[in-house]
Design a protein around this motif. Structure first.
Motif, PDB file in Angstrom:
ATOM      1  N   HIS A 364     -29.822  41.657 -39.112  1.00  0.00           N
ATOM      2  CA  HIS A 364     -29.436  41.477 -40.509  1.00  0.00           C
ATOM      3  C   HIS A 364     -29.111  42.831 -41.133  1.00  0.00           C
ATOM      4  N   TRP A 365     -28.296  42.785 -42.185  1.00  0.00           N
ATOM      5  CA  TRP A 365     -27.910  44.035 -42.833  1.00  0.00           C
ATOM      6  C   TRP A 365     -29.090  44.751 -43.489  1.00  0.00           C
ATOM      7  N   ASP A 366     -30.196  44.046 -43.767  1.00  0.00           N
ATOM      8  CA  ASP A 366     -31.337  44.708 -44.415  1.00  0.00           C
ATOM      9  C   ASP A 366     -32.347  45.250 -43.401  1.00  0.00           C
ATOM     10  N   GLY A 367     -31.968  45.264 -42.114  1.00  0.00           N
ATOM     11  CA  GLY A 367     -32.830  45.850 -41.098  1.00  0.00           C
ATOM     12  C   GLY A 367     -33.686  44.862 -40.331  1.00  0.00           C
ATOM     13  N   GLN A 368     -33.645  43.574 -40.672  1.00  0.00           N
ATOM     14  CA  GLN A 368     -34.411  42.590 -39.923  1.00  0.00           C
ATOM     15  C   GLN A 368     -33.929  42.542 -38.472  1.00  0.00           C
ATOM     16  N   GLN A 369     -34.867  42.576 -37.537  1.00  0.00           N
ATOM     17  CA  GLN A 369     -34.546  42.462 -36.124  1.00  0.00           C
ATOM     18  C   GLN A 369     -34.417  40.984 -35.779  1.00  0.00           C
ATOM     19  N   LEU A 370     -33.222  40.554 -35.408  1.00  0.00           N
ATOM     20  CA  LEU A 370     -32.967  39.142 -35.166  1.00  0.00           C
ATOM     21  C   LEU A 370     -32.265  38.964 -33.818  1.00  0.00           C
ATOM     22  N   GLY A 371     -31.801  37.770 -33.567  1.00  0.00           N
ATOM     23  CA  GLY A 371     -31.152  37.434 -32.309  1.00  0.00           C
ATOM     24  C   GLY A 371     -31.627  36.086 -31.808  1.00  0.00           C
ATOM     25  N   ILE A 372     -31.790  35.129 -32.706  1.00  0.00           N
ATOM     26  CA  ILE A 372     -32.354  33.816 -32.376  1.00  0.00           C
ATOM     27  C   ILE A 372     -31.235  32.780 -32.326  1.00  0.00           C
ATOM     28  N   GLY A 373     -31.228  31.975 -31.264  1.00  0.00           N
ATOM     29  CA  GLY A 373     -30.218  30.930 -31.155  1.00  0.00           C
ATOM     30  C   GLY A 373     -30.544  29.740 -32.029  1.00  0.00           C
ATOM     31  N   ILE A 374     -31.636  29.033 -31.720  1.00  0.00           N
ATOM     32  CA  ILE A 374     -32.092  27.877 -32.503  1.00  0.00           C
ATOM     33  C   ILE A 374     -33.533  28.119 -32.903  1.00  0.00           C
ATOM     34  N   ASP A 375     -33.807  28.038 -34.191  1.00  0.00           N
ATOM     35  CA  ASP A 375     -35.143  28.243 -34.733  1.00  0.00           C
ATOM     36  C   ASP A 375     -35.577  26.927 -35.370  1.00  0.00           C
ATOM     37  N   LEU A 376     -36.530  26.225 -34.738  1.00  0.00           N
ATOM     38  CA  LEU A 376     -37.005  24.936 -35.240  1.00  0.00           C
ATOM     39  C   LEU A 376     -38.355  25.124 -35.901  1.00  0.00           C
ATOM     40  N   GLY A 377     -38.415  24.832 -37.185  1.00  0.00           N
ATOM     41  CA  GLY A 377     -39.659  24.908 -37.932  1.00  0.00           C
ATOM     42  C   GLY A 377     -40.234  23.535 -38.212  1.00  0.00           C
ATOM     43  N   ARG A 378     -40.870  23.403 -39.361  1.00  0.00           N
ATOM     44  CA  ARG A 378     -41.604  22.188 -39.719  1.00  0.00           C
ATOM     45  C   ARG A 378     -40.698  20.964 -39.632  1.00  0.00           C
ATOM     46  N   SER A 379     -41.093  20.012 -38.774  1.00  0.00           N
ATOM     47  CA  SER A 379     -40.284  18.821 -38.555  1.00  0.00           C
ATOM     48  C   SER A 379     -41.119  17.831 -37.770  1.00  0.00           C
ATOM     49  N   SER A 380     -40.565  16.655 -37.549  1.00  0.00           N
ATOM     50  CA  SER A 380     -41.278  15.626 -36.800  1.00  0.00           C
ATOM     51  C   SER A 380     -40.277  14.802 -36.013  1.00  0.00           C
ATOM     52  N   ALA A 381     -40.628  14.473 -34.755  1.00  0.00           N
ATOM     53  CA  ALA A 381     -39.777  13.649 -33.897  1.00  0.00           C
ATOM     54  C   ALA A 381     -38.376  14.249 -33.779  1.00  0.00           C
ATOM     55  N   SER A 382     -38.323  15.535 -33.427  1.00  0.00           N
ATOM     56  CA  SER A 382     -37.050  16.253 -33.376  1.00  0.00           C
ATOM     57  C   SER A 382     -36.503  16.300 -31.954  1.00  0.00           C
ATOM     58  N   LEU A 383     -35.191  16.524 -31.887  1.00  0.00           N
ATOM     59  CA  LEU A 383     -34.486  16.578 -30.617  1.00  0.00           C
ATOM     60  C   LEU A 383     -33.635  17.838 -30.568  1.00  0.00           C
ATOM     61  N   ILE A 384     -33.860  18.686 -29.572  1.00  0.00           N
ATOM     62  CA  ILE A 384     -33.027  19.855 -29.303  1.00  0.00           C
ATOM     63  C   ILE A 384     -32.408  19.603 -27.940  1.00  0.00           C
ATOM     64  N   ASP A 385     -31.142  19.197 -27.895  1.00  0.00           N
ATOM     65  CA  ASP A 385     -30.595  18.634 -26.663  1.00  0.00           C
ATOM     66  C   ASP A 385     -29.173  19.131 -26.406  1.00  0.00           C
TER      67      ASP A 385
END
Length: 557
Positions: A364-385
């Protein structure tokens, strides 16, 4: 908006007949086509049924074969006007009692808007090829109905009519709803003297309750936020559709900006659009934080983002509502897709992230170190397919997929993560990461291949409650590939204790492609420039996300 009926059935293995009978009953529903991903024995089953364009209906059935039997049904009604079946543009007929008000180049937009009648479904049509250095008056008139909206569009031949102003289309401030508006075939551009300071330039700014806003076939570029839709209270707006529209190069130099920001809106559909922030815009100092940001005040599990292109933002697609992201091409994001349910007043909702391609990465432009493809947080019965995540480039925190805490009852299946890392990066940045979880997690039939000497899978919690099945692994660090809170695992020991059908596979680096440039046969920004400059009323197949995704899948086959 696509109607959805979701049935989540949690039943133990000893009762397979219940799952079968429910599936058979739903299959008898009068729907025109069926898509069913491969079933997994003793695992989660996910099926969807679709109607055709314009009268779309989907049923999503998630059968998780564990726990006690429990059925939850959610239904959303279809309120989308017909999409013309031959070319897939929205059909916007004019009511017999409504008028078409033509605005030749050089004539006043204010005078033309003054002729519109509230609630009639009139069309105000700007001459193609014309340029207006003025805004429309603040919108304060509704269309007639869903079928007969007030249309702000174009007539004649040539390029889109251009409106140049800090706020070319903006609603009036009022507590009264503003309903049934279609903005079609326009080019909105910030003025050359816009200094990029503060939020004082928005292409389409809707601060109003109401329903049924369509933006289609437009090019909107250079504003602090190219589109901002704010319903003013939870549920304040309903049915926002963005179709085949190009949002490009938002410009703000003092703080973050977006291509589109949406809050307090239920029923969001983003389809076949492009969100572009070219490197030159970034190097000029523009601070793009998100290409698409869907705020947690929007409808929970009421968002669909399909067949769209995203390029170069801190997060390319942020969905703080759950929902569905399918068939999208996401390039050079600090995060490709970040999806979670961020409203504490709502129960967890599903996230379906399927069939997307994510490539290249950045900090990120503010210096955050990133590089994440899919970030799944709070959820239920989810599908990453069935996602492909490959060729991480910039960025200092590469995880192809990360499952955060409170991602309950999740299936991660059939994904390919290949070469998602950077040279000399710390080896605890794995292709697949479990940051924590509170429910069931199954990781099935994925391909996790590092081209750097790093761990493949890592968890900050014990993996004893996670089911791994049929995954393929490789890392140059050797068979010491899997790390959890208890121990590091070599593949032979991992097979003996946890995943008997785990596969150690070696694919020479030269076998699979290293970049999207190679696959497309041209520089990504050259391709995006063609997307940006496409003619109005056209959507060439070779400028679409499905076309590029098909090429990527062919390359990985």
């Amino acid at each position: 908006m696509m109607s959805v009926l979701r049935l989540m059935l949690f039943t133990p293995l000893r009762r397979p007949g219940l799952a079968a009978s429910v599936g058979a009953a739903i299959a008898a529903a009068p729907l025109s086509s069926v898509m069913t991903p491969p079933s997994l024995a003793q695992s989660t089953h996910h099926m969807e049924w679709y109607r055709g364009p314009g009268n779309s209906q989907a049923m999503s059935v998630l059968l998780q074969l564990w726990g006690e039997a429990d059925i939850v049904i959610q239904v959303r009604r279809d309120s989308t006007p017909e999409v013309e079946p031959d070319n897939f543009w929205t059909d916007l007929p004019r009511h017999p009692d409504a008028r078409a008000i033509h605005v030749p180049a050089g004539e006043s937009l204010a005078d033309a808007y003054a002729q519109l009648l509230d609630g009639m479904g009139d069309h105000i049509l700007l001459e193609r090829g014309g340029v207006w250095n003025e805004s429309l008056p603040r919108l304060n008139k509704s269309g007639r109905s869903l079928q007969y909206p007030l249309v702000i569009g174009a007539f004649g031949d040539g390029p889109r009519p251009i409106i140049i102003d800090n706020f070319p289309i903006r609603t009036a401030n009022s507590g009264n709803p503003l309903n049934h508006i279609a903005i079609v075939g326009l080019h909105l551009r910030a003025p050359d003297d816009w200094d990029g300071q503060g939020g004082d330039a928005v292409g389409v700014w809707v601060q109003r309750t109401g329903e049924n806003l369509l933006i289609e076939d437009c090019l909107i570029e250079g504003f602090a936020n190219n589109i901002a839709v704010q319903g003013m209270a939870i549920g304040g707006r309903k049915d926002l559709r963005l179709r085949r529209t190009i949002l490009a190069n938002p410009r703000r130099f003092d703080s973050g900006c977006t291509n589109i920001y949406i809050e307090s809106t239920d029923g969001i559909t983003i389809d076949q659009s492009a969100f572009i922030n070219v490197m030159a815009n970034e190097l000029n100092g523009s601070k793009v934080s998100h290409n698409v940001y869907i705020h947690e005040s929007c409808g929970i599990d009421d968002v669909t983002v399909t067949d769209s292109i995203f390029y170069n933002a801190r997060t390319n697609l942020t969905m703080r509502t759950g929902g569905r992201a399918e068939g999208n091409l996401l390039i050079r994001g600090g995060q490709g897709i970040a999806v979670a349910v961020s409203r504490t007043d709502e129960q967890n909702a599903p996230a379906i992230v399927r069939g997307n391609v994510i490539t290249h990465s950045r900090n990120h432009w503010d210096g955050q170190q990133l590089g994440i493809g899919i970030d799944l947080g709070r959820s239920s019965a989810s599908l990453i397919d069935d996602n492909i995540i490959f060729h991480g480039t910039d960025g200092g925190y590469h995880n192809g997929i990360i499952i955060q805490s409170s991602a309950n009852d999740t299936l991660v299946s059939n994904n390919i993560i290949y070469g998602w890392g950077a040279k000399n990066e710390a080896d605890w940045n794995p292709a697949f990461r479990i940051g924590g979880y509170t429910g069931h997690l199954k990781v099935v039939n994925n391909t996790f291949i590092h081209t750097q000497s790093q761990w493949i899978t890592m968890a900050s919690v014990s993996l004893s409650n996670v089911i791994f099945q049929g995954n393929r692994y490789h890392t140059p660090r050797g068979m010491q590939a899997i790390l959890d809170a208890d121990a590091g695992w070599q593949i032979p020991v991992w097979r003996a204790h946890r995943e008997p059908d785990a596969i150690w596979v070696y694919i020479p680096p030269a076998t699979w492609p290293t970049s999207l440039n190679t696959i497309l046969g041209e520089n990504v920004e050259t391709w995006l420039n063609r997307v940006h400059n496409r003619s109005p009323g056209t959507w060439p197949a070779d400028m679409t996300a499905p076309h590029a995704i098909e090429q990527v899948r062919t390359a990985f086959n």
